[in-house]
Write an enzyme that holds these catalytic residues in place. Structure first.
Site, PDB file in Angstrom:
ATOM      1  N   HIS A  74       0.837  -1.211   0.000  1.00  0.00           N
ATOM      2  CA  HIS A  74       0.000   0.000   0.000  1.00  0.00           C
ATOM      3  C   HIS A  74       0.868   1.257   0.000  1.00  0.00           C
ATOM      4  O   HIS A  74       0.603   2.208  -0.734  1.00  0.00           O
ATOM      5  CB  HIS A  74      -0.896   0.048   1.243  1.00  0.00           C
ATOM      6  CG  HIS A  74      -1.898  -1.059   1.350  1.00  0.00           C
ATOM      7  ND1 HIS A  74      -1.985  -1.892   2.428  1.00  0.00           N
ATOM      8  CD2 HIS A  74      -2.867  -1.467   0.489  1.00  0.00           C
ATOM      9  CE1 HIS A  74      -2.970  -2.759   2.253  1.00  0.00           C
ATOM     10  NE2 HIS A  74      -3.520  -2.530   1.082  1.00  0.00           N
TER      11      HIS A  74
ATOM     12  N   LYS B 288     -18.167  -5.522   8.179  1.00  0.00           N
ATOM     13  CA  LYS B 288     -16.922  -6.287   8.300  1.00  0.00           C
ATOM     14  C   LYS B 288     -16.362  -6.096   9.703  1.00  0.00           C
ATOM     15  O   LYS B 288     -16.626  -5.091  10.350  1.00  0.00           O
ATOM     16  CB  LYS B 288     -15.885  -5.754   7.299  1.00  0.00           C
ATOM     17  CG  LYS B 288     -16.013  -6.346   5.900  1.00  0.00           C
ATOM     18  CD  LYS B 288     -14.771  -6.001   5.095  1.00  0.00           C
ATOM     19  CE  LYS B 288     -14.884  -6.500   3.660  1.00  0.00           C
ATOM     20  NZ  LYS B 288     -13.785  -5.989   2.834  1.00  0.00           N
TER      21      LYS B 288
ATOM     22  N   ARG C 225      -2.213  -6.465  -8.256  1.00  0.00           N
ATOM     23  CA  ARG C 225      -1.110  -7.389  -7.992  1.00  0.00           C
ATOM     24  C   ARG C 225      -1.046  -8.484  -9.043  1.00  0.00           C
ATOM     25  O   ARG C 225      -0.168  -8.526  -9.873  1.00  0.00           O
ATOM     26  CB  ARG C 225      -1.259  -8.024  -6.604  1.00  0.00           C
ATOM     27  CG  ARG C 225      -0.843  -7.111  -5.494  1.00  0.00           C
ATOM     28  CD  ARG C 225      -1.399  -7.538  -4.181  1.00  0.00           C
ATOM     29  NE  ARG C 225      -2.850  -7.406  -4.166  1.00  0.00           N
ATOM     30  CZ  ARG C 225      -3.595  -7.518  -3.097  1.00  0.00           C
ATOM     31  NH1 ARG C 225      -3.059  -7.825  -1.948  1.00  0.00           N
ATOM     32  NH2 ARG C 225      -4.900  -7.344  -3.166  1.00  0.00           N
TER      33      ARG C 225
ATOM     34  N   SER D  34      -2.662  -7.449   3.367  1.00  0.00           N
ATOM     35  CA  SER D  34      -2.862  -7.301   4.815  1.00  0.00           C
ATOM     36  C   SER D  34      -3.207  -8.660   5.421  1.00  0.00           C
ATOM     37  O   SER D  34      -2.757  -9.004   6.519  1.00  0.00           O
ATOM     38  CB  SER D  34      -3.997  -6.313   5.095  1.00  0.00           C
ATOM     39  OG  SER D  34      -3.758  -5.084   4.479  1.00  0.00           O
TER      40      SER D  34
HETATM   41  P1  ADP Z   1      -9.854  -3.597  -0.405  1.00  0.00           P
HETATM   42  O1  ADP Z   1     -10.578  -4.230   0.734  1.00  0.00           O
HETATM   43  O2  ADP Z   1     -10.527  -2.390  -0.974  1.00  0.00           O
HETATM   44  O3  ADP Z   1      -9.334  -4.532  -1.467  1.00  0.00           O
HETATM   45  P2  ADP Z   1      -7.140  -3.372   0.543  1.00  0.00           P
HETATM   46  O4  ADP Z   1      -6.707  -2.582   1.725  1.00  0.00           O
HETATM   47  O5  ADP Z   1      -6.946  -4.839   0.609  1.00  0.00           O
HETATM   48  O6  ADP Z   1      -8.626  -2.925   0.326  1.00  0.00           O
HETATM   49  O7  ADP Z   1      -6.413  -2.825  -0.757  1.00  0.00           O
HETATM   50  C1  ADP Z   1      -6.562  -1.521  -1.208  1.00  0.00           C
HETATM   51  C2  ADP Z   1      -5.950  -1.411  -2.590  1.00  0.00           C
HETATM   52  O8  ADP Z   1      -4.548  -1.650  -2.517  1.00  0.00           O
HETATM   53  C3  ADP Z   1      -6.484  -2.418  -3.608  1.00  0.00           C
HETATM   54  O9  ADP Z   1      -6.552  -1.783  -4.872  1.00  0.00           O
HETATM   55  C4  ADP Z   1      -5.435  -3.496  -3.621  1.00  0.00           C
HETATM   56  O10 ADP Z   1      -5.395  -4.176  -4.864  1.00  0.00           O
HETATM   57  C5  ADP Z   1      -4.182  -2.660  -3.427  1.00  0.00           C
HETATM   58  N1  ADP Z   1      -3.091  -3.456  -2.863  1.00  0.00           N
HETATM   59  C6  ADP Z   1      -3.110  -4.241  -1.771  1.00  0.00           C
HETATM   60  N2  ADP Z   1      -1.913  -4.830  -1.570  1.00  0.00           N
HETATM   61  C7  ADP Z   1      -1.103  -4.393  -2.575  1.00  0.00           C
HETATM   62  C8  ADP Z   1       0.247  -4.673  -2.964  1.00  0.00           C
HETATM   63  N3  ADP Z   1       1.008  -5.532  -2.287  1.00  0.00           N
HETATM   64  N4  ADP Z   1       0.735  -4.063  -4.080  1.00  0.00           N
HETATM   65  C9  ADP Z   1      -0.059  -3.206  -4.784  1.00  0.00           C
HETATM   66  N5  ADP Z   1      -1.339  -2.925  -4.483  1.00  0.00           N
HETATM   67  C10 ADP Z   1      -1.858  -3.510  -3.396  1.00  0.00           C
END
Ligand code: ADP
Length: 164
Positions: free
Chosen positions: A17, A41, A90, A128
């Site tokens: 992130h 959630k 990803r 995460s």
């Molecule tokens: P959500 O529940 O909206 O998917 P996340 O917090 O899991 O929220 O992710 C937010 C954004 O960050 C999403 O677009 C996700 O694809 C991106 N993201 C998460 N991990 C990575 C990573 N390792 N590299 C690039 N983008 C990421």
């Protein structure tokens, strides 16, 4: 002035992130990270904790703001006068869902574009959820997030901030 919002759960933020935030802060004049409060959630960290974690981790980047939001990303974008929604991509597993979301958002708000940042290779596997799972079973978290965040994860899961 091009403003982008970067919405997500960030439960909690990882190096993946933070990498997207850093890169977006170079491409856009302002980046507003939206931390989603979704009452259906049950995240590990409260929305306030997730906001504070991100504020601390991005405090050196002047054109990044962290805010909580509820509801639709397009509404959050509008409230912040953003023309762009940033999301991270990803692997192909992300693609189908992200494409559907982007298309839905386009129907809801044709004036707002979704821009995808492809993950940096070293963070392609990282989420995460993976970080929390490794933490639960005592693995080394150094590659996943800065120490302030990994310590917070350990404190939540194990009731202390001991370093493994
Ligand atoms: P959500 O529940 O909206 O998917 P996340 O917090 O899991 O929220 O992710 C937010 C954004 O960050 C999403 O677009 C996700 O694809 C991106 N993201 C998460 N991990 C990575 C990573 N390792 N590299 C690039 N983008 C990421």
């Amino acid at each position: 002035m091009v403003i982008a919002v970067y919405p997500g759960s960030f439960d909690p933020a990882t190096y993946g992130h933070l990498d997207v935030i850093k890169r977006a802060s170079i491409s856009f004049d302002k980046v507003v990270v939206g931390v989603l409060h979704n009452s259906s959630k049950s995240p590990l960290f409260s929305v306030e904790e997730r906001v504070n974690i991100l504020r601390e981790a991005t405090k050196e980047i002047p054109n990044v703001d962290i805010k909580r939001f509820e509801g639709l990303s397009v509404n959050f974008a509008r409230e912040n006068n953003a023309q762009v929604i940033v999301r991270g991509l990803r692997a192909v597993t992300d693609f189908e869902y992200e494409l559907q979301m982007a298309q839905t958002n386009r129907v809801l708000a044709p004036d707002i574009d979704t821009v995808f940042m492809t993950t940096s290779l070293e963070y392609a596997y990282l989420s995460s959820t993976i970080m929390k799972e490794v933490a639960l079973f005592g693995g080394d978290l150094d590659k996943f997030a800065p120490p302030a965040i990994t310590n917070a994860v350990l404190a939540k899961l194990h009731g202390s901030a001991k370093k493994l």
